[in-house]
Write an enzyme that holds these catalytic residues in place. Structure first.
Site, PDB file in Angstrom:
ATOM      1  CG  ASP A  90      -2.242   0.645   1.012  1.00  0.00           C
ATOM      2  OD1 ASP A  90      -2.563   0.916  -0.164  1.00  0.00           O
ATOM      3  OD2 ASP A  90      -2.974   0.886   1.986  1.00  0.00           O
ATOM      4  CE  LYS A 176      -9.509  11.234   5.956  1.00  0.00           C
ATOM      5  NZ  LYS A 176      -8.768  10.419   4.965  1.00  0.00           N
ATOM      6  CD  GLU A 251       2.301  15.367  17.112  1.00  0.00           C
ATOM      7  OE1 GLU A 251       3.415  15.756  16.716  1.00  0.00           O
ATOM      8  OE2 GLU A 251       1.988  15.313  18.309  1.00  0.00           O
ATOM      9  CB  CYS A 285       6.710  14.514  10.239  1.00  0.00           C
ATOM     10  SG  CYS A 285       6.799  13.269  11.516  1.00  0.00           S
TER      11      CYS A 285
HETATM   12  P1  NAD Z   1      -2.374  15.787   4.355  1.00  0.00           P
HETATM   13  O1  NAD Z   1      -2.528  16.960   5.253  1.00  0.00           O
HETATM   14  O2  NAD Z   1      -2.569  15.982   2.912  1.00  0.00           O
HETATM   15  O3  NAD Z   1      -3.367  14.618   4.776  1.00  0.00           O
HETATM   16  C1  NAD Z   1      -3.400  14.084   6.076  1.00  0.00           C
HETATM   17  C2  NAD Z   1      -4.784  13.544   6.346  1.00  0.00           C
HETATM   18  O4  NAD Z   1      -5.703  14.625   6.345  1.00  0.00           O
HETATM   19  C3  NAD Z   1      -5.301  12.539   5.322  1.00  0.00           C
HETATM   20  O5  NAD Z   1      -6.029  11.530   5.982  1.00  0.00           O
HETATM   21  C4  NAD Z   1      -6.226  13.387   4.469  1.00  0.00           C
HETATM   22  O6  NAD Z   1      -7.246  12.656   3.846  1.00  0.00           O
HETATM   23  C5  NAD Z   1      -6.795  14.334   5.499  1.00  0.00           C
HETATM   24  N1  NAD Z   1      -7.318  15.589   4.973  1.00  0.00           N
HETATM   25  C6  NAD Z   1      -6.947  16.255   3.840  1.00  0.00           C
HETATM   26  N2  NAD Z   1      -7.689  17.379   3.700  1.00  0.00           N
HETATM   27  C7  NAD Z   1      -8.518  17.444   4.758  1.00  0.00           C
HETATM   28  C8  NAD Z   1      -9.506  18.371   5.185  1.00  0.00           C
HETATM   29  N3  NAD Z   1      -9.802  19.466   4.490  1.00  0.00           N
HETATM   30  N4  NAD Z   1     -10.156  18.136   6.336  1.00  0.00           N
HETATM   31  C9  NAD Z   1      -9.874  17.034   7.075  1.00  0.00           C
HETATM   32  N5  NAD Z   1      -8.977  16.107   6.718  1.00  0.00           N
HETATM   33  C10 NAD Z   1      -8.291  16.301   5.569  1.00  0.00           C
HETATM   34  O7  NAD Z   1      -0.929  15.211   4.672  1.00  0.00           O
HETATM   35  P2  NAD Z   1      -0.244  13.921   4.030  1.00  0.00           P
HETATM   36  O8  NAD Z   1       0.206  14.295   2.658  1.00  0.00           O
HETATM   37  O9  NAD Z   1      -1.090  12.719   4.200  1.00  0.00           O
HETATM   38  O10 NAD Z   1       1.009  13.728   4.992  1.00  0.00           O
HETATM   39  C11 NAD Z   1       2.181  14.417   4.827  1.00  0.00           C
HETATM   40  C12 NAD Z   1       2.332  15.492   5.873  1.00  0.00           C
HETATM   41  O11 NAD Z   1       2.149  14.950   7.170  1.00  0.00           O
HETATM   42  C13 NAD Z   1       3.715  16.088   5.891  1.00  0.00           C
HETATM   43  O12 NAD Z   1       3.635  17.494   5.960  1.00  0.00           O
HETATM   44  C14 NAD Z   1       4.344  15.534   7.149  1.00  0.00           C
HETATM   45  O13 NAD Z   1       5.358  16.304   7.693  1.00  0.00           O
HETATM   46  C15 NAD Z   1       3.188  15.384   8.042  1.00  0.00           C
HETATM   47  N6  NAD Z   1       3.441  14.361   9.074  1.00  0.00           N
HETATM   48  C16 NAD Z   1       3.700  14.779  10.358  1.00  0.00           C
HETATM   49  C17 NAD Z   1       3.973  13.848  11.356  1.00  0.00           C
HETATM   50  C18 NAD Z   1       4.253  14.305  12.772  1.00  0.00           C
HETATM   51  O14 NAD Z   1       4.261  13.476  13.673  1.00  0.00           O
HETATM   52  N7  NAD Z   1       4.487  15.567  13.022  1.00  0.00           N
HETATM   53  C19 NAD Z   1       3.958  12.485  11.055  1.00  0.00           C
HETATM   54  C20 NAD Z   1       3.687  12.094   9.747  1.00  0.00           C
HETATM   55  C21 NAD Z   1       3.432  13.053   8.769  1.00  0.00           C
END
Ligand code: NAD
Length: 489
Positions: A90, A176, A251, A285
């Site tokens: 995945d 989610k 986060e 991250c």
């Molecule tokens: P993203 O913000 O695009 O998506 C994260 C989640 O949010 C997904 O489940 C997505 O479907 C959901 N989402 C998107 N739009 C939304 C909305 N309008 N309302 C509610 N939910 C919504 O991020 P990504 O691309 O999945 O992940 C990458 C990012 O995550 C990077 O910036 C990374 O640094 C960060 N990250 C941080 C940590 C930490 O512990 N600080 C850990 C992992 C990833």
């Protein structure tokens, strides 16, 4: 194959009947169809979580919940190998990394089982007050229904970081997962079903950010929003939470610095620098994506770093010996490639920057190193979230600290030096929630995780992770036989 939502202890089809395909990033081919939840499904899930909370989960003892968490850990352990292989398909990551993730996720459930038990012992602790007429006791009560939205880089592990502390605290969950990597979260729901976890305690709804995540973050029945993901989405979650003052923890992203001083051991530095940026294809991250090297060691270190970077074996995550898999999706691949193109104008490309010749399909990218970007360069300032390292040289400790702290992010940082006093000075001066000394990235369930500045709000893991899902209550009792005597004299 699980292609339904898990709501109220049952597998159900999405209300509006929508589905999407999840893809294997090593080939770009579909793996299976997954339900696309919408507002209607979110509403059912939140109601189920509320009922489960009121029906008893919210009032159960920590010891009871610990038993459930341990059963969940045991159940995940039984399917550990299958889960790791599914995560690779995945997400794309190399199998040994996925195996590590799954083991960590199981460990996370066990750890929070222990903390749930300890919580019972902390309930109703007396608080000393300066007025002997009063007695005060402190309770730690679950926050209620938690809406939890997670990213794709550590699919099952991020689910565990959210679900384990919430259940330990006595909250109920609507989880989610990312639309890019929903499969192991559905397996977590499967494990919950097999152990007979009470209906509605854990609900898993797959779907897109706007259609499923948005309604979850706006739902008035959600008491707590826990989000891991990008800064722009974090800002949307925060606005949604503001509407009815939901409790939140965020986060978010990072652009973490790794500072290497002249007295560091070159081999050890190279090893940790590589681990700090190329592990999980740099989709971490806390990746230490900005390398600051002191002038004296820089020529030797950079030469060796480039040499070792070129040796990293790239390929499908299930192939033996592979240390760098594909990026997670076509979208992420294009985003990272776009930033590399921009980087070519801003800095010197030392290695990588293109698709490996032997991998014409899938989202593969050579590990990439840029050197000497300007302080204002986008590759130096913005999170790339891919296997791209930027290197800069520095002269003095003060300069290194200033450069490291000159970022809108503050998630993590690393320092490498034989002088431990200097390393400690730096560690204290760095504006980041996590500082690694003479290493980069090792993460322990017991230690707090989270960032300063735009990297987020709050801390996960450790006892701080449990606190995220607890409300603190004081019960103050007037015990004196004397009348209060303010109005009635
Ligand atoms: P993203 O913000 O695009 O998506 C994260 C989640 O949010 C997904 O489940 C997505 O479907 C959901 N989402 C998107 N739009 C939304 C909305 N309008 N309302 C509610 N939910 C919504 O991020 P990504 O691309 O999945 O992940 C990458 C990012 O995550 C990077 O910036 C990374 O640094 C960060 N990250 C941080 C940590 C930490 O512990 N600080 C850990 C992992 C990833």
């Amino acid at each position: 194959m699980r292609d339904q939502l898990y709501i109220n202890g049952q597998w159900v089809s999405p209300d509006l009947g929508g589905y999407f395909e999840t893809l294997d990033p090593a080939t770009g081919e579909p793996i299976q169809r997954v339900p696309a939840a919408t507002e209607e499904d979110i509403d059912h899930a939140v109601h189920a979580a509320r009922q489960a909370f009121n029906r008893g989960w919210g009032q159960s003892s920590g010891a009871e919940r610990a038993t459930w968490l341990e059963a969940l850990a045991d159940e995940l352990e039984r399917s550990q190998d299958g889960l790791a292989a599914l995560e690779v398909r995945d997400n794309g990551k190399p199998l040994p990394e996925a195996q590590w993730d799954i083991a960590d996720a199981i460990g996370c459930f066990r750890y929070y089982a222990e903390l749930a038990r300890e919580l019972d012992g902390r309930q109703d602790e007396a608080l000393a007050l300066p007025d002997a007429r009063f007695h005060c006791r402190i309770r730690h009560e679950p926050v209620g229904v938690a809406g939890q939205i997670i990213p794709w880089n550590y699919p099952l592990l991020m689910a565990a970081w959210k679900v384990a502390p919430a259940l330990a605290a006595g909250a109920t969950c609507v989880l989610k997962p990312s639309e890019l990597t929903p499969l192991t979260a559905l397996e977590l729901a499967g494990a919950a079903e097999r152990i007979g976890l009470p209906a509605g305690v854990l609900n898993v709804v797959t779907g897109f950010g706007g259609e499923a995540g948005g309604p979850l973050s706006q739902h008035p029945g959600v008491d707590k929003l826990a989000f891991t993901g990008s800064v722009p989405t974090g800002a949307k979650i925060m606005s949604a939470a503001a509407a009815d003052i939901k409790n939140i923890s965020l986060e978010l992203g990072g652009k973490s610095a790794f500072i290497v001083f002249d007295d560091a051991d070159v081999d050890a530095a190279v090893e940790w620098i590589l681990f700090g940026i190329f592990w999980n294809q740099g989709q971490v991250c806390s990746a230490t994506s900005r390398l600051l090297v002191q002038e004296g060691i820089a020529p030797r270190l950079i030469e060796r770093l480039v040499e070792e970077t070129r040796r990293i074996s790239i390929g499908p995550g299930l192939e033996r010996g592979v240390l760098l898999g594909p990026l997670v999706s076509a979208g992420q691949y294009q985003k990272v490639m776009g930033m590399i193109e921009q980087g070519r104008q801003e800095a010197r490309l030392l290695t990588g920057g293109k698709r490996p010749a032997h991998l014409p399909q899938g989202y593969f990218l050579e590990p990439t190193i840029f050197s000497e970007p300007a302080d204002s360069a986008s590759i130096w300032r913005d999170e790339i979230f891919g296997p791209v390292l930027c290197v800069k040289r520095f002269k003095s400790e003060a300069e290194a600290l200033k450069l490291a702290n000159d970022s809108r992010f503050g998630l993590a940082a690393a320092v490498m030096s034989a002088d431990l006093e200097r390393a400690a000075r730096l560690a204290n001066g760095l504006r980041a929630g996590i500082v690694w000394v003479n290493c980069s990235q090792p993460t322990f369930t017991q230690a707090p995780w989270g960032g300063m500045k735009q990297s987020g709000i709050g801390r996960e893991l450790g006892r701080w992770g449990l606190d995220n899902y607890l409300e603190v209550k004081q019960v103050t009792e007037y015990r004196s036989r004397e009348p209060w005597g303010w109005y009635l004299k």
